[in-house]
Design a protein around this motif. Structure first.
Motif, short mmCIF file in Angstrom:
data_model
loop_
_atom_site.label_atom_id
_atom_site.label_comp_id
_atom_site.label_asym_id
_atom_site.label_seq_id
_atom_site.Cartn_x
_atom_site.Cartn_y
_atom_site.Cartn_z
N SER A 194 0.82 -1.20 0.00
CA SER A 194 0.00 0.00 0.00
C SER A 194 0.85 1.25 0.00
N GLU A 195 0.15 2.37 0.11
CA GLU A 195 0.79 3.67 0.16
C GLU A 195 1.86 3.74 1.26
N ILE A 196 1.51 3.21 2.43
CA ILE A 196 2.44 3.26 3.56
C ILE A 196 3.72 2.51 3.23
N GLU A 197 3.56 1.34 2.63
CA GLU A 197 4.74 0.55 2.28
C GLU A 197 5.54 1.23 1.18
N GLN A 198 4.84 1.85 0.24
CA GLN A 198 5.55 2.56 -0.83
C GLN A 198 6.38 3.71 -0.27
N ASP A 199 5.79 4.46 0.64
CA ASP A 199 6.53 5.56 1.26
C ASP A 199 7.71 5.03 2.05
N ALA A 200 7.50 3.92 2.74
CA ALA A 200 8.59 3.34 3.53
C ALA A 200 9.74 2.94 2.61
N LEU A 201 9.39 2.37 1.43
CA LEU A 201 10.43 2.01 0.46
C LEU A 201 11.20 3.24 0.00
N SER A 202 10.47 4.34 -0.26
CA SER A 202 11.15 5.58 -0.67
C SER A 202 12.11 6.02 0.43
N GLU A 203 11.67 5.90 1.67
CA GLU A 203 12.53 6.34 2.76
C GLU A 203 13.77 5.46 2.88
N ILE A 204 13.58 4.15 2.74
CA ILE A 204 14.73 3.25 2.81
C ILE A 204 15.74 3.61 1.72
#
Lengths: 202, 312
Positions: free
Chosen positions: A105-115
């Protein structure tokens, strides 16, 4: 420009090993899980060659790519890439989420961007430290697409290509860092490496 | 310039600008109001006002923007609520989840840092709801509707996982397959609703007695059940099956049309693999099914184990 010498490649490998080491400790602090990263190989090659080398192992799987444009004494686009399934596994392990892989989801996508942002920034700040340079760069962008699309860049661009190994909870995942640069930037990078090496040796 | 400040003042997300000494050069109303303690943060040094932020990811991100000039993204998945920001009033007041962007900004020769904050509460709530629904759907797809225990599809997944583990780690694995004796006659005699009740009673017994051992139970088909015993050899499986057989009998469900007893009974087949041999799922199930068949031939209400492959 001339090809990078073995010494120059070693210096680059050292720079990136320090970078991923820093990112690993930042990530493990963030997730409260042990994270280890290493850089087995650093290579400079034409972009077409990168596609040729990656295609067989990636197959038809898509790549997840976090990219940041950067400029400094050498400029271009920095990318962190993982095969899509590996990237989902990383984010699931790091977030401890139980949701099936196709429901990212969006949350996981953002987390990937942060990583990606943490890893790329660690690279930039280490390069800046060692080569006494400064960079400015954009916020990360996330893109999931076939390899040919991700690496669709003007011909003649060369790539500083780095294989990275990420160990997370007994899983070992392979990803790639790519710094795509024009030939002038590449020459500037070489120049910076030379002065760095002269500084070290003198 | 005033126009821009006014615009930032009505913005429904947070903006603050820090200078090279982490002093808050500008903070918009929305963000200042969300910070809990100080009335006006403008002019304060952020980490003096909030020393608990020192060394945290938000601190590192701001430092990286000011010292090295690199931007950062703080996602709500990895950092739920980096800044002490609150919404709501009174008892409803709660720290809200945030998405934060930190960007360097060069003005003349001075480096500033722009921090942009969004309240992502509604996104988090939506996600939690979606996750719940997804989990419910997954659960439904893997559960037998009548009895509430694992269905055949889940059984196949579980067995595959345990087989892989057994083959990799060299641990034994046992499978028990059992079938209610003369169940068709039971249904014919009492009707299908009674038949369903009988199945539920047996499933409940299995669920309560066996899950605590780490054994997985499933409804394999109509009146057929199975039990997976990870890391257990044939003797343990035989013992367990024998106990199940006795206790099914002791449930004392009357079965007048049974040809083996007055009450509902079951026949059991066992297949075990040792840690040394490698075996496929099909072969293990076939062996258990064959043992069950022989248990029925031998007069039902009994346990028969398949011979081990390496002894056959």
């Amino acid at each position: 420009m001339n090809e990078l010498t073995a010494l120059e490649l070693d210096a680059l490998a050292e720079i990136f090993n320090i970078s991923v080491g820093r990112s690993a400790s930042a990530l493990s602090e963030l997730t409260q899980e042990p994270v280890a990263m290493s850089v087995p190989v650093v290579h400079v090659m034409p972009i077409q060659r990168v596609i040729e080398i990656l295609s067989p192992s990636i197959g038809s799987e898509r790549l997840t790519c976090v990219s940041q444009l950067f400029s400094g004494s050498f400029s271009g686009e920095a990318m962190l890439m993982f095969p899509e399934n590996s990237s989902l596994e990383i984010v699931r392990l790091m977030l401890g989420s139980q949701v099936p892989i196709e429901q990212i989801s969006e949350i996981e996508q953002d987390a990937l961007s942060e990583i990606g942002n943490i890893i790329l920034n660690a690279c930039f700040s280490t390069i800046a430290d060692m080569l006494e340079d400064t960079f400015s760069c954009d916020l990360p962008k996330l893109n999931v697409a076939p390899i040919s699309e991700i690496l669709e860049k003007p011909e003649g661009e060369s790539v500083l290509f780095i294989q990275i190994q990420l160990a997370l909870e007994s899983r070992s995942l392979e990803g790639y860092l790519a710094f795509i640069m024009g030939s002038e930037s590449e020459a500037n990078l070489q120049q910076a490496l030379r002065s760095f090496l002269t500084g070290v040796q003198s | 310039m005033q126009l821009f400040e006014q615009a930032l003042g009505v913005l429904q997300s947070g903006v603050m600008i820090l200078d090279g000494n982490y002093r808050i050069h500008f903070i918009n109303q929305w963000l200042n109001k969300a910070f809990d303690s100080t009335p006006d943060l403008q002019g304060e040094q952020l980490f003096n006002s909030y020393p608990e932020l020192e060394g945290k990811r938000i601190h590192q991100a701001i430092e990286q923007a000011i010292k090295v000039g690199l931007p950062s993204l703080l996602s709500p998945g990895l950092n739920r609520s980096p800044l002490p920001l609150y919404r709501g009033e009174g008892a409803n007041r709660e720290r809200f989840p945030q998405s934060i962007r930190v960007q360097p900004m060069q003005v003349d020769s001075q480096r500033f840092c722009v921090v942009e904050v969004q309240d992502v509460s509604s996104m988090i709530r939506r996600e939690a709801l979606l996750n719940q629904q997804a989990e419910k759907l997954n659960q439904m797809a893997l559960t037998d509707e009548l009895t509430g225990i694992n269905n055949r599809r889940h059984f196949n997944m579980l067995l595959e996982k345990e087989l892989r583990r057994s083959n990799l780690q060299g641990t034994p694995l046992s499978l028990v397959l059992f079938d209610i004796d003369f169940f068709k006659q039971y249904n014919d005699h009492f009707g299908h609703p009674a038949g369903d009740k009988c199945l539920i009673a047996i499933a409940d017994y299995l669920k309560h007695q066996l899950s605590s051992y780490g054994y997985q139970v499933a409804r394999y088909g109509g009146e057929e059940f199975c039990i997976i015993l990870p890391e257990q050899d044939v003797e343990v499986a035989r013992h367990l099956a024998e106990r199940c057989r006795e206790e099914v009998e002791q449930l004392q469900i009357q079965h007048p049309s049974s040809q083996v007893a007055q009450v509902v009974t079951a026949s059991f087949g066992i297949a075990s693999k040792s840690g040394k041999q490698s075996e496929t799922q099909t072969s293990l199930i076939l062996r258990a099914d064959n043992a069950l068949y022989r248990a029925k031939l031998a007069g039902r209400n009994r346990v028969i184990a398949s011979e081990r492959l390496d002894e056959a």
